[in-house]
Design a protein around this motif. Structure first.
Motif, PDB file in Angstrom:
ATOM      1  N   UNK A   1      11.075   0.621  -9.593  1.00 17.30           N
ATOM      2  CA  UNK A   1      10.389  -0.540  -9.023  1.00 17.30           C
ATOM      3  C   UNK A   1      10.707  -0.692  -7.540  1.00 17.30           C
ATOM      4  N   UNK A   2      11.954  -0.461  -7.177  1.00 16.15           N
ATOM      5  CA  UNK A   2      12.347  -0.597  -5.768  1.00 16.15           C
ATOM      6  C   UNK A   2      11.714   0.498  -4.912  1.00 16.15           C
ATOM      7  N   UNK A   3      11.586   1.697  -5.471  1.00 20.02           N
ATOM      8  CA  UNK A   3      10.920   2.778  -4.740  1.00 20.02           C
ATOM      9  C   UNK A   3       9.454   2.439  -4.513  1.00 20.02           C
ATOM     10  N   UNK A   4       8.828   1.801  -5.494  1.00 21.09           N
ATOM     11  CA  UNK A   4       7.434   1.387  -5.342  1.00 21.09           C
ATOM     12  C   UNK A   4       7.271   0.366  -4.224  1.00 21.09           C
ATOM     13  N   UNK A   5       8.229  -0.541  -4.095  1.00 16.55           N
ATOM     14  CA  UNK A   5       8.167  -1.517  -3.002  1.00 16.55           C
ATOM     15  C   UNK A   5       8.213  -0.825  -1.642  1.00 16.55           C
ATOM     16  N   UNK A   6       9.095   0.172  -1.516  1.00 14.92           N
ATOM     17  CA  UNK A   6       9.183   0.911  -0.250  1.00 14.92           C
ATOM     18  C   UNK A   6       7.905   1.697   0.007  1.00 14.92           C
ATOM     19  N   UNK A   7       7.367   2.271  -1.053  1.00 17.33           N
ATOM     20  CA  UNK A   7       6.119   3.025  -0.915  1.00 17.33           C
ATOM     21  C   UNK A   7       4.971   2.107  -0.495  1.00 17.33           C
ATOM     22  N   UNK A   8       4.881   0.927  -1.081  1.00 17.87           N
ATOM     23  CA  UNK A   8       3.841  -0.028  -0.697  1.00 17.87           C
ATOM     24  C   UNK A   8       3.975  -0.432   0.766  1.00 17.87           C
ATOM     25  N   UNK A   9       5.207  -0.621   1.198  1.00 15.74           N
ATOM     26  CA  UNK A   9       5.443  -0.976   2.595  1.00 15.74           C
ATOM     27  C   UNK A   9       4.909   0.119   3.521  1.00 15.74           C
ATOM     28  N   UNK A  10       5.244   1.361   3.225  1.00 12.22           N
ATOM     29  CA  UNK A  10       4.786   2.474   4.062  1.00 12.22           C
ATOM     30  C   UNK A  10       3.276   2.662   3.978  1.00 12.22           C
ATOM     31  N   UNK A  11       2.696   2.416   2.815  1.00 14.17           N
ATOM     32  CA  UNK A  11       1.254   2.595   2.638  1.00 14.17           C
ATOM     33  C   UNK A  11       0.459   1.658   3.537  1.00 14.17           C
ATOM     34  N   UNK A  12       1.025   0.521   3.879  1.00 17.45           N
ATOM     35  CA  UNK A  12       0.336  -0.414   4.770  1.00 17.45           C
ATOM     36  C   UNK A  12       0.052   0.217   6.140  1.00 17.45           C
ATOM     37  N   UNK A  13       0.897   1.121   6.586  1.00 23.72           N
ATOM     38  CA  UNK A  13       0.692   1.758   7.884  1.00 23.72           C
ATOM     39  C   UNK A  13      -0.486   2.725   7.856  1.00 23.72           C
ATOM     40  N   UNK A  14      -0.775   3.247   6.687  1.00 26.65           N
ATOM     41  CA  UNK A  14      -1.877   4.188   6.540  1.00 26.65           C
ATOM     42  C   UNK A  14      -3.199   3.518   6.903  1.00 26.65           C
ATOM     43  N   UNK A  15      -3.302   2.222   6.678  1.00 22.87           N
ATOM     44  CA  UNK A  15      -4.529   1.483   7.001  1.00 22.87           C
ATOM     45  C   UNK A  15      -4.855   1.544   8.483  1.00 22.87           C
ATOM     46  N   UNK A  16      -3.826   1.672   9.307  1.00 24.81           N
ATOM     47  CA  UNK A  16      -4.018   1.623  10.751  1.00 24.81           C
ATOM     48  C   UNK A  16      -4.129   2.993  11.408  1.00 24.81           C
ATOM     49  N   UNK A  17      -4.034   4.044  10.625  1.00 26.69           N
ATOM     50  CA  UNK A  17      -4.046   5.385  11.185  1.00 26.69           C
ATOM     51  C   UNK A  17      -5.454   5.969  11.266  1.00 26.69           C
ATOM     52  N   UNK A  18      -5.890   6.344  12.463  1.00 26.54           N
ATOM     53  CA  UNK A  18      -7.196   6.981  12.578  1.00 26.54           C
ATOM     54  C   UNK A  18      -7.159   8.439  12.112  1.00 26.54           C
ATOM     55  N   UNK A  19      -5.955   8.984  11.964  1.00 27.20           N
ATOM     56  CA  UNK A  19      -5.817  10.396  11.591  1.00 27.20           C
ATOM     57  C   UNK A  19      -5.768  10.573  10.077  1.00 27.20           C
ATOM     58  N   UNK A  20      -5.016   9.742   9.406  1.00 23.98           N
ATOM     59  CA  UNK A  20      -4.816   9.891   7.969  1.00 23.98           C
ATOM     60  C   UNK A  20      -5.654   8.837   7.247  1.00 23.98           C
ATOM     61  N   UNK A  21      -6.605   9.269   6.453  1.00 25.62           N
ATOM     62  CA  UNK A  21      -7.426   8.286   5.736  1.00 25.62           C
ATOM     63  C   UNK A  21      -6.613   7.556   4.661  1.00 25.62           C
ATOM     64  N   UNK A  22      -6.976   6.316   4.433  1.00 27.79           N
ATOM     65  CA  UNK A  22      -6.308   5.521   3.396  1.00 27.79           C
ATOM     66  C   UNK A  22      -6.652   6.083   2.039  1.00 27.79           C
ATOM     67  N   UNK A  23      -5.658   6.050   1.142  1.00 23.99           N
ATOM     68  CA  UNK A  23      -5.902   6.472  -0.234  1.00 23.99           C
ATOM     69  C   UNK A  23      -6.693   5.392  -0.949  1.00 23.99           C
ATOM     70  N   UNK A  24      -7.599   5.800  -1.820  1.00 22.58           N
ATOM     71  CA  UNK A  24      -8.310   4.773  -2.597  1.00 22.58           C
ATOM     72  C   UNK A  24      -7.359   4.103  -3.576  1.00 22.58           C
ATOM     73  N   UNK A  25      -7.552   2.832  -3.838  1.00 19.05           N
ATOM     74  CA  UNK A  25      -6.696   2.086  -4.752  1.00 19.05           C
ATOM     75  C   UNK A  25      -6.967   2.387  -6.191  1.00 19.05           C
TER      76      UNK A  25
END
Length: 105
Positions: A81-105
């Motif tokens: 569960x704690x690893x998922x929280x860290x992963x969610x935190x990092x995934x938020x940065x993907x939204x702002x990247x013009x290089x790496x497309x966001x993963x579909x939910x």
């Protein structure tokens, strides 16, 4: 911060700090597939129990691992569960990247 807004900066900092040490990463890797007791971790890592205790304390404080006592042995496992929280935190940065497309939910 979206979904990650409920995650405090202390939780994030604690998690990444705990993951910043090579020995702690090795512990995480060993616990990926199974729960292990302290003696098994010491044997596989080639470290003393006193040295490992310091690192396990850091991982526990960051809530990345759980412990349970059985008799005189303490067994450790991952708190996914704690690893998922860290992963969610990092995934938020993907939204702002013009290089790496966001993963579909």
């Amino acid at each position: 911060m979206g979904k990650a807004s409920a995650i405090t900066s202390d939780v994030i900092a604690s998690g990444f700090h705990a993951l910043s040490d090579p020995l702690r990463i090795q512990v995480i890797e060993l616990l990926r597939s199974q729960e292990l007791c302290v003696c098994e971790l010491c044997d596989r890592l080639g470290v003393t129990q006193s040295k490992l205790s310091f690192h396990l304390k850091n991982l526990k404080e960051a809530e990345l691992v759980r412990s349970r006592q059985e008799g005189r042995w303490i067994y450790y496992s991952l708190n996914l569960t704690q690893f998922l929280l860290l992963e969610e935190y990092l995934a938020e940065f993907r939204r702002f990247s013009p290089i790496i497309p966001a993963r579909p939910c």
